[in-house]
Design a protein around this motif. Structure first.
Motif, PDB file in Angstrom:
ATOM      1  N   MET A  18       0.858  -1.193   0.000  1.00  0.00           N
ATOM      2  CA  MET A  18       0.000   0.000   0.000  1.00  0.00           C
ATOM      3  C   MET A  18       0.891   1.239   0.000  1.00  0.00           C
ATOM      4  SD  MET A  18      -3.116   0.803   2.593  1.00  0.00           S
ATOM      5  CE  MET A  18      -2.120   0.391   4.000  1.00  0.00           C
ATOM      6  N   THR A  19       0.653   2.147  -0.905  1.00  0.00           N
ATOM      7  CA  THR A  19       1.509   3.320  -1.072  1.00  0.00           C
ATOM      8  C   THR A  19       0.835   4.554  -0.485  1.00  0.00           C
ATOM      9  OG1 THR A  19       2.462   2.405  -3.086  1.00  0.00           O
ATOM     10  CG2 THR A  19       2.703   4.758  -2.733  1.00  0.00           C
ATOM     11  N   HIS A  20       1.582   5.282   0.307  1.00  0.00           N
ATOM     12  CA  HIS A  20       1.114   6.545   0.857  1.00  0.00           C
ATOM     13  C   HIS A  20       1.717   7.684   0.056  1.00  0.00           C
ATOM     14  CE1 HIS A  20      -0.285   4.466   4.519  1.00  0.00           C
ATOM     15  NE2 HIS A  20       0.772   3.715   4.341  1.00  0.00           N
ATOM     16  N   GLY A  21       0.940   8.661  -0.289  1.00  0.00           N
ATOM     17  CA  GLY A  21       1.476   9.793  -1.002  1.00  0.00           C
ATOM     18  C   GLY A  21       2.237  10.749  -0.103  1.00  0.00           C
ATOM     19  N   PHE A  22       1.844  10.867   1.152  1.00  0.00           N
ATOM     20  CA  PHE A  22       2.398  11.868   2.042  1.00  0.00           C
ATOM     21  C   PHE A  22       2.975  11.276   3.329  1.00  0.00           C
ATOM     22  CE2 PHE A  22      -0.777  13.933  -0.530  1.00  0.00           C
ATOM     23  CZ  PHE A  22      -0.295  15.203  -0.784  1.00  0.00           C
ATOM     24  N   TRP A  23       2.640  10.024   3.634  1.00  0.00           N
ATOM     25  CA  TRP A  23       2.888   9.510   4.977  1.00  0.00           C
ATOM     26  C   TRP A  23       3.450   8.094   4.935  1.00  0.00           C
ATOM     27  CZ3 TRP A  23       1.626  13.275   8.421  1.00  0.00           C
ATOM     28  CH2 TRP A  23       0.680  14.239   8.014  1.00  0.00           C
ATOM     29  N   GLY A  24       4.085   7.723   6.042  1.00  0.00           N
ATOM     30  CA  GLY A  24       4.359   6.327   6.329  1.00  0.00           C
ATOM     31  C   GLY A  24       5.633   5.790   5.727  1.00  0.00           C
ATOM     32  N   THR A  25       5.914   4.547   6.074  1.00  0.00           N
ATOM     33  CA  THR A  25       7.107   3.845   5.638  1.00  0.00           C
ATOM     34  C   THR A  25       6.717   2.809   4.604  1.00  0.00           C
ATOM     35  OG1 THR A  25       8.008   4.112   7.858  1.00  0.00           O
ATOM     36  CG2 THR A  25       9.073   2.497   6.442  1.00  0.00           C
ATOM     37  N   VAL A  26       7.343   2.867   3.445  1.00  0.00           N
ATOM     38  CA  VAL A  26       7.057   1.929   2.371  1.00  0.00           C
ATOM     39  C   VAL A  26       8.292   1.066   2.147  1.00  0.00           C
ATOM     40  CG1 VAL A  26       6.346   1.661  -0.030  1.00  0.00           C
ATOM     41  CG2 VAL A  26       5.500   3.596   1.312  1.00  0.00           C
ATOM     42  N   GLN A  27       8.118  -0.254   2.240  1.00  0.00           N
ATOM     43  CA  GLN A  27       9.240  -1.175   2.124  1.00  0.00           C
ATOM     44  C   GLN A  27       9.323  -1.810   0.754  1.00  0.00           C
ATOM     45  OE1 GLN A  27       8.697  -3.865   5.567  1.00  0.00           O
ATOM     46  NE2 GLN A  27      10.731  -3.162   6.119  1.00  0.00           N
ATOM     47  N   GLY A  28      10.516  -2.238   0.414  1.00  0.00           N
ATOM     48  CA  GLY A  28      10.698  -2.981  -0.826  1.00  0.00           C
ATOM     49  C   GLY A  28      12.151  -3.361  -1.037  1.00  0.00           C
ATOM     50  N   ASP A  29      12.433  -4.669  -1.092  1.00  0.00           N
ATOM     51  CA  ASP A  29      13.778  -5.190  -1.401  1.00  0.00           C
ATOM     52  C   ASP A  29      14.847  -4.629  -0.469  1.00  0.00           C
ATOM     53  OD1 ASP A  29      12.733  -6.648  -3.543  1.00  0.00           O
ATOM     54  OD2 ASP A  29      12.926  -4.927  -4.894  1.00  0.00           O
ATOM     55  N   GLY A  30      14.526  -4.579   0.835  1.00  0.00           N
ATOM     56  CA  GLY A  30      15.512  -4.119   1.805  1.00  0.00           C
ATOM     57  C   GLY A  30      15.603  -2.627   1.968  1.00  0.00           C
ATOM     58  N   GLU A  31      14.959  -1.888   1.092  1.00  0.00           N
ATOM     59  CA  GLU A  31      14.942  -0.434   1.196  1.00  0.00           C
ATOM     60  C   GLU A  31      13.619   0.037   1.776  1.00  0.00           C
ATOM     61  OE1 GLU A  31      17.775   1.659  -2.074  1.00  0.00           O
ATOM     62  OE2 GLU A  31      15.758   1.112  -2.723  1.00  0.00           O
ATOM     63  N   CYS A  32      13.681   1.139   2.487  1.00  0.00           N
ATOM     64  CA  CYS A  32      12.468   1.777   2.998  1.00  0.00           C
ATOM     65  C   CYS A  32      12.438   3.228   2.531  1.00  0.00           C
ATOM     66  CB  CYS A  32      12.444   1.753   4.518  1.00  0.00           C
ATOM     67  SG  CYS A  32      12.046   0.172   5.245  1.00  0.00           S
ATOM     68  N   THR A  33      11.263   3.666   2.138  1.00  0.00           N
ATOM     69  CA  THR A  33      11.055   5.083   1.866  1.00  0.00           C
ATOM     70  C   THR A  33      10.251   5.659   3.018  1.00  0.00           C
ATOM     71  OG1 THR A  33      11.087   4.737  -0.524  1.00  0.00           O
ATOM     72  CG2 THR A  33      10.098   6.783   0.289  1.00  0.00           C
ATOM     73  N   PHE A  34      10.863   6.563   3.761  1.00  0.00           N
ATOM     74  CA  PHE A  34      10.205   7.217   4.893  1.00  0.00           C
ATOM     75  C   PHE A  34       9.596   8.515   4.399  1.00  0.00           C
ATOM     76  CE2 PHE A  34      13.486   4.509   6.606  1.00  0.00           C
ATOM     77  CZ  PHE A  34      12.903   3.935   7.729  1.00  0.00           C
ATOM     78  N   ARG A  35       8.367   8.790   4.839  1.00  0.00           N
ATOM     79  CA  ARG A  35       7.665   9.986   4.377  1.00  0.00           C
ATOM     80  C   ARG A  35       7.005  10.692   5.561  1.00  0.00           C
ATOM     81  NH1 ARG A  35       5.185   6.601  -0.224  1.00  0.00           N
ATOM     82  NH2 ARG A  35       6.409   7.179  -2.056  1.00  0.00           N
ATOM     83  N   LEU A  36       7.007  11.998   5.490  1.00  0.00           N
ATOM     84  CA  LEU A  36       6.316  12.810   6.483  1.00  0.00           C
ATOM     85  C   LEU A  36       5.874  14.107   5.834  1.00  0.00           C
ATOM     86  CD1 LEU A  36       5.528  13.279   9.519  1.00  0.00           C
ATOM     87  CD2 LEU A  36       7.690  14.551   9.706  1.00  0.00           C
ATOM     88  N   TRP A  37       4.600  14.447   5.998  1.00  0.00           N
ATOM     89  CA  TRP A  37       4.086  15.721   5.498  1.00  0.00           C
ATOM     90  C   TRP A  37       4.330  16.781   6.559  1.00  0.00           C
ATOM     91  CZ3 TRP A  37      -0.778  18.555   6.471  1.00  0.00           C
ATOM     92  CH2 TRP A  37      -1.008  19.574   5.525  1.00  0.00           C
TER      93      TRP A  37
END
Length: 564
Positions: free
Chosen positions: A1-20
C-alpha cells in the motif's frame, strides 16, 4: 500500500520514509539513533529512501525535537518514543474468508481491555466461537489505535495506524481477526477520524496545517479536510486496517464533526475506496444529525440510531435529564416511530426548540443500527450503570428480545447477552496536569446531580478499570439471558434475515392502548408481526406466535410471528 504523504514503504531491503511537514525548514530521519537529512518534495512532503530492516527504530526530528511517525504501524514503547519499521504482512492467515452480507449483521460491541480478565487480543480470540454459537455475526472493536498510558476507551488515540501495545502485538490482533473469521464473524473496527487525543498528538508539531485553527470539536482541534495530505492520511489509515488486518468494516466515530471545506468530498472518496475492496467492506457511522445523506448518496451501510436507544431507555427508567428530555414526553409513542421509520427525530417539532434530522423512513431497515446499550450510553453515566440495574429486569429482557428480532440491525454491548450487571465506567491513564484536569472535569460534570450518592469514580484509578471488566457469571440468571439471546437470534437467522433479503414493502405500527404496540412489516418474501406490552398485560397477543418472551398476562411481554 503506497502513501502519497505519509508512512514507511518497504521494498527489497529499502524503505522510503515519508512525512508531510509543509512548514518545516529541515526534517531529519533518526534511524537507530543516527540522524539523516530528508529531502523536501512537492506539496510539503519530506522523504528519504534508505536501507532498513523490520525491527529498526526511527524518529523524525523537526526543530530539534524528536517525534514518532504519525502514520507508524508500531511503536517501540509509548506514544512519545520511537516508531518501529515493520515487515509486509507475513501472518499465516487460516480462514478462507469471503465476508458476509450486511443484512446478516448482528453486532457485538466490545472493549478489548474489559471483554476478558486478561484484556488482550489473544484472550478475546478465544471467545469468538462463543459469540458465533449464540448467533452473533459481527464483533465491533472499540478503537485499538495507540493512546497514551495503558488503559482507556481508545477515543483519545494519537497514533491511529498502530495497535495499542497493552492489548498485544500486531500479529495478536491478526490472530483475533482470523479467529473471528474462522467462527463466521465479521470484524468491524471503531475508527476516530474527527480529532486526536490531548497527549501525544505530534502532528501539531510536525504538521500544524493538518488542523483548522478556526474551529474546535468538543474534544480538541478540528481537522482540515480541505488538505490533500489530510484526506490521504485517513484513507490510507482505513485501507491499512481493512487490508493489512483484513477487517470487514469500520465504524466511524462522530462524523458530524468531520465538517468544513473538503469534508463531503472526503467522505465520498473514503466510501469509494473502501467499497472497491474485495470482499466488500462495510461502513457504519455515528452521526447525531439524523440525516440520510451518507446512506442515500454515498453508499454508507448504516448509522447508529441513538433515537431507538433513547426511547427504550426513557420508557424503562423514566429518566428525563439532558438529551433524554426530548424523549420523555411520550417514549412509547417515540418507540412506535422508531419501529416504523428508524429515526424518531426527522425535523419535526419536538419538546426542544431545536429541530434535528430529515425524513429517513424511506431507507432500508438495515441502514439503522439499533441498540439498548452502548459504550457511550453506559459509560458516560456518572457510575457507568447498565440498564439491568436501572429498570425492571423483565422489561429489560423484553426490550433485549425486541432489539434482536425487529428488522433493524441489532447491536449488543458486551455482556448484555448474559445479563451483565458490572458497570462500564469512564477510565483513562493520563498523568500530571492533564490527569488532574480529567479527574476534576469528570467530577464537575456530575456535581449537580443529587441522586448520585457516592462520589463519581476516579477515572484514573485502576480500580475503575477493573470494575468495568465483564464478570462472566455462569449462574442461573446468566443462563436465562443466554437462552433468551440464543432463541431470539435463531429466530432472526431463520425468519428475519430472509425477509430482509427479499426487500421491505411497508411497515405499520399501531398503539391500541397506551402501553401496547402492534407492528407489522411487509416484505417481498412475507410478513413479520409482533405484539409488545410495555407496562400492562396484552389482551390480544398474536395467535400461534413463533416466539414469545414473558408471560402473556405479565405487564412486559413480546410475541413474534413470521409468515411466508
Amino acid at each position: 500500500m503506497t502513501h502519497g504523504f505519509w508512512g514507511t514503504v518497504q521494498g527489497d531491503g529499502e524503505c522510503t520514509f515519508r512525512l508531510w511537514a509543509p512548514q518545516a525548514s529541515r526534517v531529519e530521519l533518526v534511524l537507530n539513533g543516527q540522524p539523516r537529512p530528508m529531502d523536501r518534495q512537492e506539496g510539503g512532503v519530506w522523504t528519504l529512501k534508505t536501507m532498513a530492516e523490520p525491527g529498526d527504530s526511527y524518529l523524525f526530528r523537526i526543530g530539534g525535537q524528536d517525534m514518532p511517525d504519525p502514520a507508524g504501524h508500531l511503536q517501540a514503547g509509548d506514544v512519545h518514543g520511537p516508531s518501529v519499521v515493520t515487515a509486509p504482512d507475513r501472518f499465516d492467515w487460516r480462514a478462507d474468508w469471503q465476508g458476509r452480507p450486511w443484512d446478516e449483521a448482528v453486532i457485538y460491541e466490545l472493549h478489548v481491555g474489559c471483554f476478558t480478565e486478561e484484556g488482550t487480543f489473544n484472550a478475546a480470540a478465544k471467545r469468538m466461537s462463543y459469540l458465533a454459537d449464540l448467533g452473533f455475526t459481527a464483533v465491533e472493536l472499540m478503537p485499538v489505535g495507540q493512546f497514551p498510558g495503558q488503559r482507556g476507551w481508545g477515543y483519545d488515540g494519537v497514533l491511529p495506524f498502530a495497535p495499542h501495545p497493552a492489548y498485544g502485538t500486531p500479529d495478536d490482533l491478526k490472530m483475533l481477526v482470523d479467529a473471528a473469521h474462522q467462527a463466521g464473524l465479521m470484524v468491524i473496527l471503531d475508527l476516530v477520524m474527527n480529532h486526536f487525543g490531548p497527549d501525544g498528538a505530534w502532528l501539531h508539531h510536525s504538521s500544524p496545517d493538518f488542523f483548522n485553527p478556526d474551529r474546535q470539536t468538543p474534544w480538541g482541534a478540528s481537522i482540515d479536510f480541505s488538505q490533500d495530505a489530510v484526506r490521504d492520511f485517513w484513507v490510507s489509515c482505513a485501507q491499512h486496517w481493512l487490508v493489512e488486518y483484513r477487517m470487514d468494516g469500520l465504524r466511524l466515530d462522530a462524523v458530524h464533526q468531520i465538517s468544513g471545506p473538503g469534508a463531503d468530498g472526503f467522505m465520498a472518496d473514503l466510501a469509494t475506496s473502501v467499497h472497491a475492496l474485495s470482499p466488500r467492506r462495510h461502513l457504519i457511522t455515528e452521526d447525531e444529525r439524523n440525516i440520510p445523506d451518507l446512506r442515500e448518496k454515498m453508499g454508507y451501510d448504516a448509522t447508529w440510531n441513538d433515537d431507538f436507544h433513547h426511547a427504550v431507555h426513557v420508557a424503562l427508567t423514566g429518566e428525563s435529564d439532558s438529551y433524554y428530555a426530548n424523549f420523555a414526553v411520550d417514549p412509547i409513542g417515540d418507540l412506535a416511530l422508531a419501529l416504523s421509520r428508524g429515526h424518531i427525530e426527522e425535523g419535526q417539532p419536538r419538546a426542544s426548540e431545536e429541530r434535528r434530522g430529515k425524513p429517513s423512513g424511506h431507507l432500508s431497515p438495515t441502514t439503522f443500527v439499533n441498540s439498548t446499550q452502548t459504550h457511550d450510553q453506559v459509560g458516560n453515566r456518572a457510575h457507568g450503570d447498565r440498564l439491568l440495574t436501572l429498570a425492571d429486569p423483565q422489561a429489560v429482557a423484553v426490550m433485549h428480545a425486541l432489539l434482536l428480532v425487529s428488522p433493524y440491525i441489532p447491536m449488543v454491548f458486551m455482556g448484555e447477552e448474559r445479563g451483565e450487571t458490572n458497570p462500564f465506567q469512564f477510565f483513562a491513564d493520563f498523568s500530571g496536569d492533564l490527569g488532574a484536569a480529567v479527574r476534576k472535569g469528570r467530577a464537575a460534570e456530575f456535581a449537580g446531580i443529587a441522586a448520585l450518592g457516592d462520589a463519581v469514580p476516579d477515572p484514573l484509578s485502576t480500580k475503575t478499570f477493573q470494575r468495568s471488566k465483564l464478570g462472566w457469571r455462569e449462574d442461573g440468571p446468566a443462563q436465562s439471558w443466554l437462552d433468551l439471546t440464543r432463541r431470539a437470534l435463531a429466530f432472526r437467522k431463520r425468519h428475519v434475515v430472509p425477509l430482509l433479503k427479499s426487500g421491505l414493502l411497508s411497515s405499520d405500527v399501531t398503539r391500541p392502548e397506551p402501553q401496547l404496540l402492534h407492528a407489522e412489516w411487509r416484505f417481498e418474501g412475507g410478513r413479520l408481526a409482533l405484539s409488545l406490552a410495555l407496562g400492562q398485560p396484552d389482551p390480544a397477543p398474536l395467535q400461534d406466535p413463533n416466539l414469545h418472551f414473558g408471560r402473556p398476562d405479565a405487564p412486559y411481554s413480546l410475541t413474534v410471528k413470521a409468515l411466508a
